[in-house]
Write a protein that holds these residues in place. Structure first.
Motif, PDB file in Angstrom:
ATOM      1  N   HIS A   1       0.936  -1.199  -0.184  1.00  0.00           N
ATOM      2  CA  HIS A   1       0.018  -0.075  -0.019  1.00  0.00           C
ATOM      3  C   HIS A   1       0.906   1.250   0.001  1.00  0.00           C
ATOM      4  O   HIS A   1       1.989   1.278   0.637  1.00  0.00           O
ATOM      5  CB  HIS A   1      -0.949   0.067   1.377  1.00  0.00           C
ATOM      6  CG  HIS A   1      -1.998   1.016   1.133  1.00  0.00           C
ATOM      7  ND1 HIS A   1      -1.918   2.392   1.521  1.00  0.00           N
ATOM      8  CD2 HIS A   1      -3.462   0.680   0.848  1.00  0.00           C
ATOM      9  CE1 HIS A   1      -3.085   2.999   1.210  1.00  0.00           C
ATOM     10  NE2 HIS A   1      -4.042   1.868   0.917  1.00  0.00           N
ATOM     11  N   SER A   2       0.539   2.140  -0.642  1.00  0.00           N
ATOM     12  CA  SER A   2       1.172   3.588  -0.751  1.00  0.00           C
ATOM     13  C   SER A   2       1.532   4.237   0.564  1.00  0.00           C
ATOM     14  O   SER A   2       2.617   4.930   0.752  1.00  0.00           O
ATOM     15  CB  SER A   2       0.421   4.568  -1.636  1.00  0.00           C
ATOM     16  OG  SER A   2      -0.569   4.724  -1.327  1.00  0.00           O
ATOM     17  N   THR A   3       0.535   3.799   1.663  1.00  0.00           N
ATOM     18  CA  THR A   3       0.873   4.704   2.826  1.00  0.00           C
ATOM     19  C   THR A   3       2.300   3.940   3.377  1.00  0.00           C
ATOM     20  O   THR A   3       3.013   4.604   4.120  1.00  0.00           O
ATOM     21  CB  THR A   3      -0.238   4.240   3.782  1.00  0.00           C
ATOM     22  OG1 THR A   3      -1.374   4.852   3.347  1.00  0.00           O
ATOM     23  CG2 THR A   3      -0.181   4.677   5.343  1.00  0.00           C
ATOM     24  N   ASP A   4       2.431   2.695   3.294  1.00  0.00           N
ATOM     25  CA  ASP A   4       3.408   1.813   3.880  1.00  0.00           C
ATOM     26  C   ASP A   4       4.852   2.401   3.101  1.00  0.00           C
ATOM     27  O   ASP A   4       5.887   2.634   3.614  1.00  0.00           O
ATOM     28  CB  ASP A   4       3.444   0.512   3.713  1.00  0.00           C
ATOM     29  CG  ASP A   4       2.347  -0.018   4.777  1.00  0.00           C
ATOM     30  OD1 ASP A   4       2.501   0.473   5.815  1.00  0.00           O
ATOM     31  OD2 ASP A   4       1.786  -1.109   4.808  1.00  0.00           O
ATOM     32  N   ILE A   5       4.873   2.511   1.823  1.00  0.00           N
ATOM     33  CA  ILE A   5       5.703   2.971   0.957  1.00  0.00           C
ATOM     34  C   ILE A   5       6.147   4.561   1.502  1.00  0.00           C
ATOM     35  O   ILE A   5       7.323   4.444   1.931  1.00  0.00           O
ATOM     36  CB  ILE A   5       5.421   3.227  -0.495  1.00  0.00           C
ATOM     37  CG1 ILE A   5       4.972   1.909  -1.136  1.00  0.00           C
ATOM     38  CG2 ILE A   5       6.653   3.968  -1.305  1.00  0.00           C
ATOM     39  CD1 ILE A   5       4.451   1.767  -2.531  1.00  0.00           C
ATOM     40  N   CYS A   6       5.202   5.320   1.831  1.00  0.00           N
ATOM     41  CA  CYS A   6       5.567   6.586   2.216  1.00  0.00           C
ATOM     42  C   CYS A   6       6.174   6.633   3.745  1.00  0.00           C
ATOM     43  O   CYS A   6       7.026   7.477   3.813  1.00  0.00           O
ATOM     44  CB  CYS A   6       4.278   7.411   2.215  1.00  0.00           C
ATOM     45  SG  CYS A   6       3.545   7.969   0.696  1.00  0.00           S
ATOM     46  N   ALA A   7       5.606   5.616   4.525  1.00  0.00           N
ATOM     47  CA  ALA A   7       6.234   5.569   5.682  1.00  0.00           C
ATOM     48  C   ALA A   7       7.624   5.016   5.787  1.00  0.00           C
ATOM     49  O   ALA A   7       8.457   5.609   6.616  1.00  0.00           O
ATOM     50  CB  ALA A   7       5.270   4.978   6.709  1.00  0.00           C
ATOM     51  N   ALA A   8       7.926   4.161   4.848  1.00  0.00           N
ATOM     52  CA  ALA A   8       9.228   3.726   4.805  1.00  0.00           C
ATOM     53  C   ALA A   8      10.272   4.815   4.088  1.00  0.00           C
ATOM     54  O   ALA A   8      11.504   4.850   4.575  1.00  0.00           O
ATOM     55  CB  ALA A   8       9.418   2.366   3.831  1.00  0.00           C
ATOM     56  N   VAL A   9       9.761   5.411   3.262  1.00  0.00           N
ATOM     57  CA  VAL A   9      10.734   6.507   2.848  1.00  0.00           C
ATOM     58  C   VAL A   9      10.853   7.304   3.818  1.00  0.00           C
ATOM     59  O   VAL A   9      12.040   8.214   4.022  1.00  0.00           O
ATOM     60  CB  VAL A   9      10.186   6.910   1.479  1.00  0.00           C
ATOM     61  CG1 VAL A   9      10.875   8.119   0.850  1.00  0.00           C
ATOM     62  CG2 VAL A   9       9.988   5.927   0.303  1.00  0.00           C
ATOM     63  N   SER A  10      10.040   7.924   4.559  1.00  0.00           N
ATOM     64  CA  SER A  10      10.118   8.816   5.653  1.00  0.00           C
ATOM     65  C   SER A  10      11.289   8.462   6.565  1.00  0.00           C
ATOM     66  O   SER A  10      12.174   9.045   6.986  1.00  0.00           O
ATOM     67  CB  SER A  10       8.567   9.234   6.389  1.00  0.00           C
ATOM     68  OG  SER A  10       8.954   9.755   7.533  1.00  0.00           O
ATOM     69  N   ALA A  11      11.053   7.135   6.962  1.00  0.00           N
ATOM     70  CA  ALA A  11      12.300   6.672   7.810  1.00  0.00           C
ATOM     71  C   ALA A  11      13.634   6.488   7.257  1.00  0.00           C
ATOM     72  O   ALA A  11      14.602   6.893   8.078  1.00  0.00           O
ATOM     73  CB  ALA A  11      11.678   5.097   8.252  1.00  0.00           C
ATOM     74  N   ILE A  12      13.497   6.104   6.088  1.00  0.00           N
ATOM     75  CA  ILE A  12      14.880   6.133   5.462  1.00  0.00           C
ATOM     76  C   ILE A  12      15.700   7.624   5.214  1.00  0.00           C
ATOM     77  O   ILE A  12      16.657   7.625   5.478  1.00  0.00           O
ATOM     78  CB  ILE A  12      14.771   5.548   4.080  1.00  0.00           C
ATOM     79  CG1 ILE A  12      14.361   4.061   4.020  1.00  0.00           C
ATOM     80  CG2 ILE A  12      15.909   5.702   3.012  1.00  0.00           C
ATOM     81  CD1 ILE A  12      13.611   3.300   2.787  1.00  0.00           C
ATOM     82  N   VAL A  13      14.629   8.529   4.874  1.00  0.00           N
ATOM     83  CA  VAL A  13      15.266   9.836   4.812  1.00  0.00           C
ATOM     84  C   VAL A  13      15.891  10.293   6.124  1.00  0.00           C
ATOM     85  O   VAL A  13      17.016  11.005   6.239  1.00  0.00           O
ATOM     86  CB  VAL A  13      14.183  10.766   4.178  1.00  0.00           C
ATOM     87  CG1 VAL A  13      14.542  12.199   4.215  1.00  0.00           C
ATOM     88  CG2 VAL A  13      13.787  10.376   2.798  1.00  0.00           C
ATOM     89  N   GLN A  14      15.002  10.060   7.175  1.00  0.00           N
ATOM     90  CA  GLN A  14      15.335  10.570   8.506  1.00  0.00           C
ATOM     91  C   GLN A  14      16.669  10.057   8.912  1.00  0.00           C
ATOM     92  O   GLN A  14      17.708  10.723   9.516  1.00  0.00           O
ATOM     93  CB  GLN A  14      14.520  10.195   9.439  1.00  0.00           C
ATOM     94  CG  GLN A  14      14.507  10.683  10.910  1.00  0.00           C
ATOM     95  CD  GLN A  14      13.455  10.293  11.890  1.00  0.00           C
ATOM     96  OE1 GLN A  14      12.642   9.519  11.452  1.00  0.00           O
ATOM     97  NE2 GLN A  14      13.609  10.944  12.914  1.00  0.00           N
ATOM     98  N   GLN A  15      17.124   8.813   8.700  1.00  0.00           N
ATOM     99  CA  GLN A  15      18.274   8.079   9.035  1.00  0.00           C
ATOM    100  C   GLN A  15      19.310   7.995   7.790  1.00  0.00           C
ATOM    101  O   GLN A  15      20.440   7.572   8.102  1.00  0.00           O
ATOM    102  CB  GLN A  15      17.702   6.574   9.410  1.00  0.00           C
ATOM    103  CG  GLN A  15      16.974   6.705  10.514  1.00  0.00           C
ATOM    104  CD  GLN A  15      16.314   5.295  10.686  1.00  0.00           C
ATOM    105  OE1 GLN A  15      17.117   4.444  11.189  1.00  0.00           O
ATOM    106  NE2 GLN A  15      14.921   5.020  10.361  1.00  0.00           N
ATOM    107  N   LYS A  16      18.956   8.693   6.756  1.00  0.00           N
ATOM    108  CA  LYS A  16      20.027   8.672   5.688  1.00  0.00           C
ATOM    109  C   LYS A  16      20.548   7.173   5.543  1.00  0.00           C
ATOM    110  O   LYS A  16      21.620   6.961   5.248  1.00  0.00           O
ATOM    111  CB  LYS A  16      20.988   9.653   5.763  1.00  0.00           C
ATOM    112  CG  LYS A  16      20.576  11.121   6.130  1.00  0.00           C
ATOM    113  CD  LYS A  16      21.762  11.690   6.322  1.00  0.00           C
ATOM    114  CE  LYS A  16      21.630  13.400   6.347  1.00  0.00           C
ATOM    115  NZ  LYS A  16      20.638  13.844   7.409  1.00  0.00           N
ATOM    116  N   LEU A  17      19.652   6.316   4.996  1.00  0.00           N
ATOM    117  CA  LEU A  17      20.160   5.017   4.843  1.00  0.00           C
ATOM    118  C   LEU A  17      20.339   4.618   3.266  1.00  0.00           C
ATOM    119  O   LEU A  17      19.455   4.258   2.482  1.00  0.00           O
ATOM    120  CB  LEU A  17      18.831   3.947   5.329  1.00  0.00           C
ATOM    121  CG  LEU A  17      18.388   4.053   6.840  1.00  0.00           C
ATOM    122  CD1 LEU A  17      17.396   2.925   6.979  1.00  0.00           C
ATOM    123  CD2 LEU A  17      19.842   3.810   7.458  1.00  0.00           C
TER     124      LEU A  17
END
Length: 270
Positions: A182-198
């Motif tokens: 679901h797009s909600t889960d994609i957005c949440a994952a990207v948000s966490a990745i950006v925050q941690q610079k993964l």
């Protein structure tokens, strides 16, 4: 952080909305000026048509410098060469203009032809032309800048109801796994990745819990009041289906799947 989303489409605009809410500076690209008025109401906007020859202008150089780039360019099933050229141009722009990093939205279609459970370490069937195109695109971007590659399962969410995919059609085997996110889960994952610079990194994004194709699409069509698809009789001699494992993405700090199974996401599609 300055973030450029390449592609103001269905997923790109949802990502931009989430990242803007996180406090980042967001810019979206479109292929022509017709979308500019709509996009510019909420985000910065610039024109970038990767289907054409792109020369770095002063504006592009200023935008790309020290920016995180999110590539949402979809892989075409009919024009693999066009997709490769588009990604190659973007990779060159990022490298030459001094972009910080990239989050590349790839596809779990890269595992086509394989059966059983697959994860980020699974060896790919690079003899298949479509898989070769997807793999080449991933490599092009990874060589240009630090990159977090996200291999997305089938996309569902608001404005993208899966019932429309197979309603009233022949749908193949009933008991194989369906791989959706679901797009909600994609957005949440990207948000966490950006925050941690993964980055650099590689993750599959797919709802973790098993759901059969028949259960998923029959339920989807029932909820949408559409004709059900038709499935083939169970054939024990048929090759097993493919299940995309998302175990690695479940370990991203601050991220968890809102929809553990694709079936649970269906009421939140439209």
């Amino acid at each position: 952080m300055k973030i450029l989303v390449i592609g103001a489409g269905w997923l790109g605009t949802q990502l931009a909305t989430q990242l803007k809410a996180d406090g980042h500076e967001l810019w979206l690209s479109s292929r022509n000026v017709t979308k500019s008025s709509v996009v510019a109401e909420q985000f910065g906007h610039f024109v970038l048509d990767l289907a054409q020859s792109v020369r770095p202008t002063a504006e592009l150089e200023s935008l790309f410098k020290d920016a995180l780039i999110i590539c949402t360019v979809p892989a075409s099933r009919t024009d693999g060469d066009g997709y490769t050229r588009a990604v190659a141009q973007l990779a060159t722009l990022m490298k030459n203009c001094g972009a910080l990093a990239c989050i590349h939205l790839s596809s779990t279609g890269i595992y086509e032809g394989l059966t059983g459970e697959v994860d980020e370490q699974t060896e790919l069937l690079l003899t298949d032309a479509r898989i070769e195109v997807l793999a080449a695109a991933e490599q092009l971007i990874n060589k240009a800048v630090p990159c977090c590659t996200l291999r997305l399962a089938g996309l569902i969410g608001p404005g993208r109801h899966p019932a429309r995919f197979l309603s009233g059609k022949q749908a193949g085997l009933a008991d194989v796994a369906v791989n959706m996110v679901h797009s909600t889960d994609i957005c949440a994952a990207v948000s966490a990745i950006v925050q941690q610079k993964l980055w650099p990194e590689l993750f599959n994004l797919s709802s973790p819990a098993f759901c059969s194709k028949a259960e998923f699409y029959l339920t989807a069509c029932e909820l949408a009041s559409l004709p059900a698809p038709e499935f083939e009789p169970k054939n024990t001699a048929a090759a097993p289906g493919r299940r995309v494992l998302s175990t690695k993405s479940q370990k991203i700090a601050g991220f968890s799947y809102q929809y553990e199974s694709a079936l649970a996401a269906l009421p939140f599609c439209s």
